[in-house]
Design a protein around this motif. Structure first.
Motif, PDB file in Angstrom:
ATOM      1  N   PRO A   1       0.833  -1.217   0.000  1.00  0.00           N
ATOM      2  CA  PRO A   1       0.000   0.000   0.000  1.00  0.00           C
ATOM      3  C   PRO A   1       0.865   1.264   0.000  1.00  0.00           C
ATOM      4  O   PRO A   1       0.499   2.267  -0.603  1.00  0.00           O
ATOM      5  N   GLU A   2       2.029   1.185   0.653  1.00  0.00           N
ATOM      6  CA  GLU A   2       2.912   2.363   0.701  1.00  0.00           C
ATOM      7  C   GLU A   2       3.446   2.690  -0.696  1.00  0.00           C
ATOM      8  O   GLU A   2       3.496   3.854  -1.092  1.00  0.00           O
ATOM      9  N   THR A   3       3.851   1.647  -1.437  1.00  0.00           N
ATOM     10  CA  THR A   3       4.345   1.886  -2.804  1.00  0.00           C
ATOM     11  C   THR A   3       3.230   2.468  -3.667  1.00  0.00           C
ATOM     12  O   THR A   3       3.442   3.409  -4.439  1.00  0.00           O
ATOM     13  N   VAL A   4       2.033   1.907  -3.528  1.00  0.00           N
ATOM     14  CA  VAL A   4       0.902   2.414  -4.317  1.00  0.00           C
ATOM     15  C   VAL A   4       0.636   3.874  -3.950  1.00  0.00           C
ATOM     16  O   VAL A   4       0.376   4.708  -4.833  1.00  0.00           O
ATOM     17  N   ALA A   5       0.755   4.204  -2.643  1.00  0.00           N
ATOM     18  CA  ALA A   5       0.571   5.608  -2.224  1.00  0.00           C
ATOM     19  C   ALA A   5       1.627   6.496  -2.883  1.00  0.00           C
ATOM     20  O   ALA A   5       1.319   7.595  -3.368  1.00  0.00           O
ATOM     21  N   SER A   6       2.872   6.005  -2.939  1.00  0.00           N
ATOM     22  CA  SER A   6       3.941   6.775  -3.594  1.00  0.00           C
ATOM     23  C   SER A   6       3.594   7.002  -5.063  1.00  0.00           C
ATOM     24  O   SER A   6       3.770   8.092  -5.605  1.00  0.00           O
ATOM     25  N   LEU A   7       3.092   5.937  -5.708  1.00  0.00           N
ATOM     26  CA  LEU A   7       2.820   6.034  -7.143  1.00  0.00           C
ATOM     27  C   LEU A   7       1.575   6.882  -7.428  1.00  0.00           C
ATOM     28  O   LEU A   7       1.480   7.511  -8.487  1.00  0.00           O
ATOM     29  N   GLU A   8       0.639   6.892  -6.483  1.00  0.00           N
ATOM     30  CA  GLU A   8      -0.514   7.787  -6.660  1.00  0.00           C
ATOM     31  C   GLU A   8      -0.044   9.244  -6.608  1.00  0.00           C
ATOM     32  O   GLU A   8      -0.530  10.103  -7.342  1.00  0.00           O
ATOM     33  N   TYR A   9       0.920   9.479  -5.733  1.00  0.00           N
ATOM     34  CA  TYR A   9       1.527  10.824  -5.660  1.00  0.00           C
ATOM     35  C   TYR A   9       2.240  11.144  -6.979  1.00  0.00           C
ATOM     36  O   TYR A   9       2.111  12.236  -7.528  1.00  0.00           O
ATOM     37  N   VAL A  10       2.965  10.137  -7.505  1.00  0.00           N
ATOM     38  CA  VAL A  10       3.674  10.318  -8.783  1.00  0.00           C
ATOM     39  C   VAL A  10       2.687  10.652  -9.902  1.00  0.00           C
ATOM     40  O   VAL A  10       2.956  11.518 -10.747  1.00  0.00           O
ATOM     41  N   ALA A  11       1.547   9.950  -9.902  1.00  0.00           N
ATOM     42  CA  ALA A  11       0.560  10.173 -10.967  1.00  0.00           C
ATOM     43  C   ALA A  11       0.090  11.631 -10.971  1.00  0.00           C
ATOM     44  O   ALA A  11      -0.095  12.228 -12.039  1.00  0.00           O
ATOM     45  N   LYS A  12      -0.076  12.183  -9.761  1.00  0.00           N
ATOM     46  CA  LYS A  12      -0.492  13.600  -9.676  1.00  0.00           C
ATOM     47  C   LYS A  12       0.660  14.507 -10.094  1.00  0.00           C
ATOM     48  O   LYS A  12       0.476  15.484 -10.812  1.00  0.00           O
ATOM     49  N   LEU A  13       1.843  14.172  -9.628  1.00  0.00           N
ATOM     50  CA  LEU A  13       3.018  14.993  -9.916  1.00  0.00           C
ATOM     51  C   LEU A  13       3.340  14.985 -11.415  1.00  0.00           C
ATOM     52  O   LEU A  13       3.679  16.018 -12.007  1.00  0.00           O
TER      53      LEU A  13
END
Lengths: 289, 438
Positions: free
Chosen positions: B236-248
């Protein structure tokens, strides 16, 4: 005595061709790492690669790259050869110039294309923007399919001279008397090409396309300089993936397995060229009936 | 006895305009070192050293002067060769494989961990230097130690921080660079709206691409493996990082998907990019070329952290190591000890003008870090950095996953929307599993 005379050539072949090839195939069957000897693991590297999406993507990319680039190089190369076969002023000079892309070191031409395809400063984008055709720069190397097309275009630019000049040499061996006879018989230009030029060129086409396919299939430098296999592995060829895994990643065995996996494709290309294009008896040493 | 000639020195510093001379003071220091050194070079010793091509001419000159002084004081012949990273790494690997070639290699990342059995045990040199110079920073020690033994010396790090245009972030309401990921995203969104976007390399860029991709993976708690090298990438932490990446990713300049290491330097210097990650090279180039509109309007910042998360950044290590196949192990050890001793290492750091950071704590006080306030953050590269095997070890699997751009590709897929964050994490996990299952 004959055997003795063959020995030096055989020794060179054994030392510089057979041994490295055999060693590469053997390494593909081991788990050898950089700086650490490996043990025999049978086909495990291949079993791994079979389940590896990036490997299959590199196989797809390599086939696409080779097939598209080779067909276009052949078409344009033949066309260019026929143009150069005519008489025109400064013929020798222009024929020499045509060879330039082939003479320029690959890394240098890759760097030039790297600039041509730059995401911010591409000269193509700049011209199209100035002409009002597009509003924003084209992301040549940033979108997977654009990137594939771009690297193929660079390979074609580089490879055409080899095909053109070799076919030009072939064209010059076609006897003029055949064209004269055909013209008297009322053959059109297309018929002369179809019935005389092309059939007589097939032996040299077989050779030139075999080499062209081999060069294209094993291409490394263009990709490595321009994209490093990116974006998201969209332009990774088997050769670049093999290098990335074996040398940078240290998995020599796996890298060797990828390189070995290229051999069947290369053999198939050679066999196709020889048996597909040299299908006349006289081309294979038979009588000319 | 053959010393580096002027011509060789010029060649080795690859186009340096002037060659740093061995001053009488430097020669005296080398002679004093030679008299006291715990390692006496073997008679007739001759060392071949291979290094990466220097970033900055002054560092190349300073290093050549240090080698020359050592050579004059000890009689050890030294030949210095330099290669670009892409050529250096295979050469180093081949030398390790066949047991012949250079004696000392100054390489990149954790490459000595690829061939640890080919490396000389440098524990005595590391202990000697650590005791003398305030101790090693922990990450430096992690980079160089394998099973309790030092297989390299963590000579230096190249800091990779955020480079930004002061006026452009002020223009969107940020007087200082944000220190948390939420504000950072907000700033990037505003910069995009204002027509002055930033951008981060998403191509297979081994330096900048890896640095930012690993930071963003770690920013929300994602990591490839746990402390015991168990694969935990699909979390879940990696997915949270990647959700942030998607916005960024939506805020980036078009074209970042193809960016390799040099693209952001070029875009930033052209004024086309307001924020990116890099070493100090953009700033140094702007100063060198007299581009005051850039150099005076830019600064560097630490990477922001997400709420509740510790500092985890990725900076590039350049270890120096000795091959076991050397005939002159004592000469090599003496040379490394000389290079990292006070005075010599100080001059190396000053000549590096912020490109390269120290790994021994005593060098915190080097004047290079206070001479220009825009170099300030680079001083902290080593103690803010993790290695790419975080939170596990620098194993073969870690090196292989890193070399295969698994994290960079995963982040790129999420950033350009080629896959959802969950799909990107799952696929990257599958790729990493191929290596971690050994």
């Amino acid at each position: 005595m004959g055997f003795l005379f063959m020995l030096p050539a055989a020794a060179v072949l054994l030392i510089f061709l057979t041994y490295p090839l055999g060693l590469g195939i053997w390494m593909g069957l081991t788990d050898v790492k950089v700086g650490r000897p490996g043990t025999f693991i049978g086909l495990e590297n291949y079993a791994w690669l079979f389940e590896d999406d990036v490997f299959w993507l590199s196989v797809f990319n390599t086939l696409l790259y080779t097939v598209v680039a080779s067909i276009i190089k052949f078409g344009l190369g033949l066309w260019l050869a026929m143009i150069l076969n005519n008489h025109f002023p400064f013929k020798a000079f222009i024929r020499a110039i045509v060879l330039l892309p082939f003479i320029v070191p690959t890394v240098l031409s890759a760097l030039v294309f790297w600039w041509i395809y730059d995401s911010q400063d591409s000269v193509i984008s700049w011209i199209l923007i100035e002409m009002g055709v597009i509003d924003t720069t084209i992301d040549f190397l940033g979108k997977p399919n654009y990137a594939r097309a771009s690297v193929i275009a660079a390979n074609i630019w580089r490879g055409i001279p080899f095909v053109a000049i070799t076919l030009l040499a072939g064209l010059q061996t076609v006897p003029q008397s055949l064209y004269e006879a055909a013209t008297i018989d009322g053959a059109t230009e297309w018929q002369r090409f179809r019935k005389i030029t092309f059939p007589l060129l097939t032996p040299i086409i077989a050779v030139v396309m075999t080499f062209s396919v081999l060069f294209t299939f094993t291409d490394f430098q263009l990709i490595w300089v321009m994209t490093r296999g990116g974006p998201i592995n969209a332009t990774h060829l088997m050769a670049t993936l093999s290098y990335q895994r074996a040398i940078i990643g240290g998995s020599l065995g796996e890298g060797a397995a990828i390189a070995t996996a290229m051999i069947p494709f290369l053999l198939a290309a050679i066999l196709f060229s020889y048996f597909g294009l040299q299908n006349r008896k006289w081309q294979q040493g038979g009588s000319d009936d | 006895m053959k010393h580096l000639t002027r011509r060789e020195a010029i060649k080795n510093t690859a186009g340096a305009t002037a060659v740093a001379a061995v001053t009488p003071a430097l020669l005296a220091a080398a002679q004093a070192f030679a008299a006291e050194s715990p390692w006496t070079p073997e008679a007739g010793a001759s060392i071949r050293m291979l290094r990466w091509k220097r970033f900055v001419a002054s560092e190349g000159e300073a290093t050549v002067a240090l080698l020359e002084a050592f050579s004059q004081a000890t009689g050890v012949k030294i030949r210095l060769d330099s290669e670009g990273f892409e050529d250096l790494r295979p050469k180093a690997a081949v030398a390790a494989s066949i047991g012949a070639g250079p004696d000392i290699i100054w390489t990149i990342h954790a490459d000595p961990h690829l061939y640890p059995d080919a490396m000389l045990d440098l524990t005595d040199v590391a202990d000697h230097l650590g005791a003398k110079h305030g101790g090693w920073y922990p990450i430096a020690e992690e980079y160089s130690k394998r099973k309790g033994q030092w297989i390299s010396l963590p000579y230096t790090f190249s800091g990779n921080f955020l480079n930004y245009r002061i006026s452009q972030i002020k223009n969107v309401g940020f007087d200082t660079f944000p220190d948390n990921t939420d504000d950072f995203l907000r700033m990037m969104v505003e910069l995009k709206k204002a027509g002055t976007p930033g951008g981060f390399a998403l191509g297979n860029a081994s330096g900048d691409g890896n640095c930012w991709a690993h930071w963003v993976l770690w920013s929300h708690g994602g990591r490839i493996v746990d402390e015991n090298d168990n694969l935990v990438l699909n979390s879940p932490e990696t997915v949270a990082s990647l959700e942030y990446v998607a916005k960024l990713g939506k805020t980036f300049i078009p074209g970042v998907a193809s960016w390799l290491d040099g693209h952001n330097n070029k875009a930033f210097l052209q004024g086309a990019c307001s924020v990116s990650n890099n070493g100090i090279s953009i700033y140094a180039a702007a100063v060198r070329e007299g581009m005051t509109e850039i150099s005076e309007d830019m600064d560097h910042a630490y990477w922001p952290t997400a709420p509740g998360q510790p500092v985890r950044e990725f900076h590039v290590c350049f270890p120096m190591t000795v091959y076991k196949h050397t005939k002159y192990p004592n000469a090599c050890k003496a040379l490394l000890a000389w290079l990292m001793d006070a005075g010599q290492y100080d001059s190396f750091l000053e000549a590096s003008v912020g490109y390269l950071s120290h790994t021994l704590k005593d060098y915190d006080d080097n004047p290079v870090w206070t001479a220009d306030p825009k170099r300030r953050v680079f001083k902290d590269a080593v103690h803010r950095s993790k290695h790419f095997g975080e939170a596990g070890s620098l194993s073969y699997a870690a090196v292989a996953v890193f070399a295969d751009f698994v994290v960079v590709n995963m982040v790129a897929e999420a950033a350009i929307g080629a896959k959802t964050p969950a799909e990107a994490a799952a696929d990257a996990h599958k790729r990493a599993a191929r290596y971690y299952k050994i």
